[in-house]
Design a protein around this motif. Structure first.
Motif, PDB file in Angstrom:
ATOM      1  N   VAL A 119       1.487  25.405  21.209  1.00 30.65           N
ATOM      2  CA  VAL A 119       1.249  24.505  19.810  1.00 30.65           C
ATOM      3  C   VAL A 119       1.311  23.357  20.493  1.00 30.65           C
ATOM      4  CG1 VAL A 119       1.753  23.741  17.720  1.00 30.65           C
ATOM      5  CG2 VAL A 119       2.193  26.485  18.026  1.00 30.65           C
ATOM      6  N   ASN A 120       2.487  23.304  21.174  1.00 29.28           N
ATOM      7  CA  ASN A 120       2.629  21.456  21.390  1.00 29.28           C
ATOM      8  C   ASN A 120       1.522  20.898  23.063  1.00 29.28           C
ATOM      9  OD1 ASN A 120       5.043  21.077  20.944  1.00 29.28           O
ATOM     10  ND2 ASN A 120       6.201  22.144  22.224  1.00 29.28           N
ATOM     11  N   GLU A 121       1.094  22.805  23.588  1.00 23.48           N
ATOM     12  CA  GLU A 121       0.120  21.993  24.205  1.00 23.48           C
ATOM     13  C   GLU A 121      -1.555  21.959  23.975  1.00 23.48           C
ATOM     14  OE1 GLU A 121       0.383  21.553  28.253  1.00 23.48           O
ATOM     15  OE2 GLU A 121       1.791  21.224  27.661  1.00 23.48           O
ATOM     16  N   GLY A 122      -1.629  22.092  22.637  1.00 25.05           N
ATOM     17  CA  GLY A 122      -2.387  21.877  21.867  1.00 25.05           C
ATOM     18  C   GLY A 122      -4.062  23.256  21.885  1.00 25.05           C
ATOM     19  N   TYR A 123      -3.359  24.189  22.613  1.00 28.80           N
ATOM     20  CA  TYR A 123      -4.144  25.873  22.906  1.00 28.80           C
ATOM     21  C   TYR A 123      -3.975  26.270  21.359  1.00 28.80           C
ATOM     22  CZ  TYR A 123      -3.991  25.677  27.701  1.00 28.80           C
ATOM     23  OH  TYR A 123      -3.792  25.958  28.958  1.00 28.80           O
ATOM     24  N   LEU A 124      -2.971  26.050  20.499  1.00 32.64           N
ATOM     25  CA  LEU A 124      -2.916  26.610  18.905  1.00 32.64           C
ATOM     26  C   LEU A 124      -2.502  25.321  18.065  1.00 32.64           C
ATOM     27  CD1 LEU A 124      -0.958  30.116  19.837  1.00 32.64           C
ATOM     28  CD2 LEU A 124      -3.470  29.762  19.053  1.00 32.64           C
ATOM     29  N   GLU A 125      -3.323  25.980  16.544  1.00 29.41           N
ATOM     30  CA  GLU A 125      -2.556  25.061  15.993  1.00 29.41           C
ATOM     31  C   GLU A 125      -1.405  25.083  15.335  1.00 29.41           C
ATOM     32  OE1 GLU A 125      -5.902  25.811  13.397  1.00 29.41           O
ATOM     33  OE2 GLU A 125      -7.649  24.829  14.136  1.00 29.41           O
ATOM     34  N   ALA A 126      -0.858  26.286  15.243  1.00 27.41           N
ATOM     35  CA  ALA A 126       0.309  26.463  14.257  1.00 27.41           C
ATOM     36  C   ALA A 126       0.996  27.069  15.519  1.00 27.41           C
ATOM     37  CB  ALA A 126       0.417  26.889  13.025  1.00 27.41           C
ATOM     38  N   HIS A 127       2.600  27.921  15.135  1.00 27.43           N
ATOM     39  CA  HIS A 127       3.319  28.310  16.070  1.00 27.43           C
ATOM     40  C   HIS A 127       3.351  29.840  15.163  1.00 27.43           C
ATOM     41  CE1 HIS A 127       6.598  30.105  17.901  1.00 27.43           C
ATOM     42  NE2 HIS A 127       7.064  29.507  18.211  1.00 27.43           N
ATOM     43  N   TYR A 128       2.208  31.176  15.679  1.00 28.94           N
ATOM     44  CA  TYR A 128       2.077  31.647  14.475  1.00 28.94           C
ATOM     45  C   TYR A 128       2.812  32.994  15.179  1.00 28.94           C
ATOM     46  CZ  TYR A 128      -2.883  29.607  13.942  1.00 28.94           C
ATOM     47  OH  TYR A 128      -3.709  29.280  13.742  1.00 28.94           O
ATOM     48  N   ALA A 129       3.546  33.092  16.091  1.00 25.28           N
ATOM     49  CA  ALA A 129       4.708  34.040  16.342  1.00 25.28           C
ATOM     50  C   ALA A 129       6.034  34.187  15.855  1.00 25.28           C
ATOM     51  CB  ALA A 129       4.600  34.075  17.927  1.00 25.28           C
ATOM     52  N   GLN A 130       6.185  33.270  14.806  1.00 28.91           N
ATOM     53  CA  GLN A 130       7.627  32.485  14.203  1.00 28.91           C
ATOM     54  C   GLN A 130       7.368  32.491  12.897  1.00 28.91           C
ATOM     55  OE1 GLN A 130      10.955  32.678  14.957  1.00 28.91           O
ATOM     56  NE2 GLN A 130       9.941  33.241  17.070  1.00 28.91           N
ATOM     57  N   ARG A 131       6.210  33.278  11.970  1.00 29.80           N
ATOM     58  CA  ARG A 131       5.760  32.988  10.540  1.00 29.80           C
ATOM     59  C   ARG A 131       6.754  34.358  10.230  1.00 29.80           C
ATOM     60  NH1 ARG A 131      -0.213  30.908   9.469  1.00 29.80           N
ATOM     61  NH2 ARG A 131       0.666  28.409   9.750  1.00 29.80           N
ATOM     62  N   ALA A 132       6.655  34.599   8.772  1.00 31.24           N
ATOM     63  CA  ALA A 132       7.515  35.659   8.573  1.00 31.24           C
ATOM     64  C   ALA A 132       7.172  37.040   8.245  1.00 31.24           C
ATOM     65  CB  ALA A 132       7.916  35.154   7.090  1.00 31.24           C
ATOM     66  N   SER A 133       5.105  36.405   8.346  1.00 30.62           N
ATOM     67  CA  SER A 133       4.934  37.809   8.222  1.00 30.62           C
ATOM     68  C   SER A 133       4.487  38.403  10.021  1.00 30.62           C
ATOM     69  CB  SER A 133       3.416  37.322   7.412  1.00 30.62           C
ATOM     70  OG  SER A 133       3.460  36.477   8.411  1.00 30.62           O
ATOM     71  N   ALA A 134       4.447  37.614  10.313  1.00 35.31           N
ATOM     72  CA  ALA A 134       4.279  37.523  11.713  1.00 35.31           C
ATOM     73  C   ALA A 134       6.228  38.646  12.211  1.00 35.31           C
ATOM     74  CB  ALA A 134       4.006  36.581  12.891  1.00 35.31           C
ATOM     75  N   THR A 135       6.737  37.988  11.841  1.00 37.75           N
ATOM     76  CA  THR A 135       8.138  38.805  12.687  1.00 37.75           C
ATOM     77  C   THR A 135       8.131  40.128  11.348  1.00 37.75           C
ATOM     78  OG1 THR A 135       9.805  36.876  11.302  1.00 37.75           O
ATOM     79  CG2 THR A 135       8.771  36.590  13.601  1.00 37.75           C
ATOM     80  N   ALA A 136       7.950  40.350  10.437  1.00 34.64           N
ATOM     81  CA  ALA A 136       8.555  40.794   9.317  1.00 34.64           C
ATOM     82  C   ALA A 136       8.613  42.622  10.224  1.00 34.64           C
ATOM     83  CB  ALA A 136       7.865  41.441   8.152  1.00 34.64           C
ATOM     84  N   PRO A 137       7.515  42.641  11.127  1.00 34.13           N
ATOM     85  CA  PRO A 137       7.825  44.554  11.421  1.00 34.13           C
ATOM     86  C   PRO A 137       8.988  44.608  12.854  1.00 34.13           C
ATOM     87  CG  PRO A 137       5.277  43.228  12.266  1.00 34.13           C
ATOM     88  CD  PRO A 137       6.318  42.610  11.539  1.00 34.13           C
ATOM     89  N   LEU A 138       9.574  43.188  13.240  1.00 31.39           N
ATOM     90  CA  LEU A 138      10.243  43.386  14.826  1.00 31.39           C
ATOM     91  C   LEU A 138      11.649  44.192  13.589  1.00 31.39           C
ATOM     92  CD1 LEU A 138      10.559  39.828  15.472  1.00 31.39           C
ATOM     93  CD2 LEU A 138       9.967  42.076  16.714  1.00 31.39           C
ATOM     94  N   PRO A 139      12.544  44.229  13.719  1.00 34.31           N
ATOM     95  CA  PRO A 139      13.924  45.131  13.450  1.00 34.31           C
ATOM     96  C   PRO A 139      14.027  44.705  13.688  1.00 34.31           C
ATOM     97  CG  PRO A 139      13.877  45.281  16.155  1.00 34.31           C
ATOM     98  CD  PRO A 139      12.137  45.095  16.049  1.00 34.31           C
ATOM     99  N   ASP A 140      15.503  44.585  11.792  1.00 36.28           N
ATOM    100  CA  ASP A 140      16.562  44.143  11.895  1.00 36.28           C
ATOM    101  C   ASP A 140      17.193  44.004  12.556  1.00 36.28           C
ATOM    102  OD1 ASP A 140      15.259  44.267   9.564  1.00 36.28           O
ATOM    103  OD2 ASP A 140      16.657  45.602   8.286  1.00 36.28           O
ATOM    104  N   ASP A 141      18.121  42.273  12.556  1.00 33.84           N
ATOM    105  CA  ASP A 141      18.738  42.070  13.080  1.00 33.84           C
ATOM    106  C   ASP A 141      20.474  42.680  12.397  1.00 33.84           C
ATOM    107  OD1 ASP A 141      21.113  40.389  14.551  1.00 33.84           O
ATOM    108  OD2 ASP A 141      20.645  38.881  13.189  1.00 33.84           O
TER     109      ASP A 141
END
Length: 423
Positions: A119-141
């Motif tokens: 994102v900082n380098e201009g390759y992506l428009e947004a930090h998609y990996a940190q969006r709630a829908s993206a991280t939802a399948p990760l195991p619970d803390d």
């Protein structure tokens, strides 16, 4: 002509392959000349390559064909990435590979960090990996906070202390055995190198063995009460050190035997003008240069005279010692930078989701492990300046292991009686 990209500047995403960004990212994150070293780089390289293979359809099972549309024949590009892709990868890590939940979190964190960089380098428009829908399948803390849980192991502690000890011994010997007639500036350079190595050794030993919080030991720019320990705060004969505790009051901390010798040697070599000098002064050249000019100007010396005097010294730190221009203590961030450098130099194997070096708080927690195992929670709580309840909570895994041993012993005893009961 090379185009200069500022953070957030959009690139042509359709012709940028994922792998084309990896080397630049890894150089930014790596250690050493050219950014080609460091444990983080090695681990991140592995996970980025796995992600690229998965995105191309080479991982993920027979039904997985990758993130490129089926009717397109090309490698994945940044145009193919969105939060749904990262959500699918989180699901892949969580289910398809059968990894432990902390490991899943760690592996995903490498990809997420790369995504943020993109994102900082201009390759992506947004930090998609940190969006709630993206991280939802990760195991619970699971209640543990990996970034706050690093504890130096005995092997890591010994490797780091051995490295800084050997480094300091070599530097001090090189300085003290210089032949007569050595150029004065060369002699100053040798003394400076010895002082820096001795300071680093003393700092590492204090962090490794005293369990003092780094914020109690060094300067906090945001809190004038935390100005860093001074030599007047140390009593090497009594094995104690006065520190401003987290509970907002001064208190004595213990200096165990392994710490005394490095501190004595360092104090003798430095020979501070007064006891009000910081034990761990900054060696930052820009800070010291400004301090010398400002302090000597206040004493009435002209800028030309100050410049001439500075030319007589290989480093401004040596001039501050001769003129009693007291420098500030290093900051807590400065200590982290020092430990990053030393961890890399010592080539210590570190597998941790957040830190690719031995962080200062890890020394305290590692000492807590030792104390709890050797003397129990009550003694450890006193040494760590914490409540026993807090220590029991933070080191509950030790008690769980001990209870497991008790249960195993009980089961073995019952099992040995079982044949007798059946007769």
């Amino acid at each position: 002509e090379r185009r200069i990209m500022t953070p957030g500047t959009p690139r042509n995403r359709s012709d940028q392959t994922l792998g084309g960004s990896f080397e630049r990212y890894l150089q930014d994150k790596g250690k050493g000349r050219g950014g080609d070293g460091g444990n983080y780089r090695r681990n991140a390289t592995r996970e980025l390559e796995r992600f690229a293979e998965w995105a191309a359809g080479d991982r993920g099972g027979d039904d997985w064909t990758g993130i490129v549309p089926d009717d397109v024949d090309r490698d994945p590009t940044f145009e193919d990435l969105d939060e749904r892709v990262f959500r699918e990868y989180a699901r892949h890590l969580s289910g398809d590979r059968g990894l432990k939940q902390n490991t899943v979190q760690t592996y995903y964190a490498y990809i997420s960090a790369w995504c943020g960089w993109c994102v900082n380098e201009g390759y992506l428009e947004a930090h998609y990996a940190q969006r709630a829908s993206a991280t939802a399948p990760l195991p619970d803390d699971d209640g543990r906070k990996p970034g706050d849980q690093q504890a130096w192991t005995s092997e890591q502690r010994h490797a780091l202390t051995r490295h800084v000890d050997e480094r300091a011994r070599d530097a001090v010997e090189a300085y003290t055995t210089l032949p007569e007639g050595t150029d004065p500036l060369d002699k100053q350079r040798a003394r400076y190198a010895a002082l820096k190595a001795a300071r680093d050794r003393a700092l590492v030993f204090v962090l490794a063995y005293t369990a003092v919080r780094v914020g109690e030991l060094l300067r906090d720019p945001n809190d004038p009460r935390r100005r860093g320990v001074r030599w007047e705060d140390l009593s090497l004969d009594d094995g104690s050190m006065d520190v401003y505790r987290k509970k907002q009051q001064w208190d004595a901390a213990s200096l165990p035997n392994p710490v005394i010798s490095p501190l004595r040697s360092y104090q003798k070599l430095m020979d501070p003008p007064t006891d009000r000098w910081p034990v761990f002064p900054t060696f930052d050249q820009r800070t010291l240069a400004g301090l010398v000019r400002e302090e000597l100007a206040e004493r009435g010396e002209r800028p030309e005279a100050i410049a001439e005097r500075r030319e007589e010294y290989a480093r401004d730190l040596l001039m501050t010692l001769d003129d009693d221009v007291r420098p500030p203590s290093i900051t807590t961030d400065g200590a982290r930078s020092i430990l990053q450098r030393l961890s890399e130099e010592a080539d210590i194997d570190i597998a941790h989701p957040k830190h690719d070096y031995l962080a200062p708080h890890g020394g305290r927690r590692g000492m807590g492990e030792v104390l709890v195992r050797a003397f129990g929670y009550t003694v450890a709580a006193r040494y760590l300046d914490n409540s026993e309840e807090m220590v029991r909570q933070r080191y509950s895994h030790i008690e769980a292991g001990e209870l497991g041993d008790v249960a195993t012993e009980a089961l073995n005893e019952i099992d040995s009686l079982t044949p007798q009961l059946s007769e």
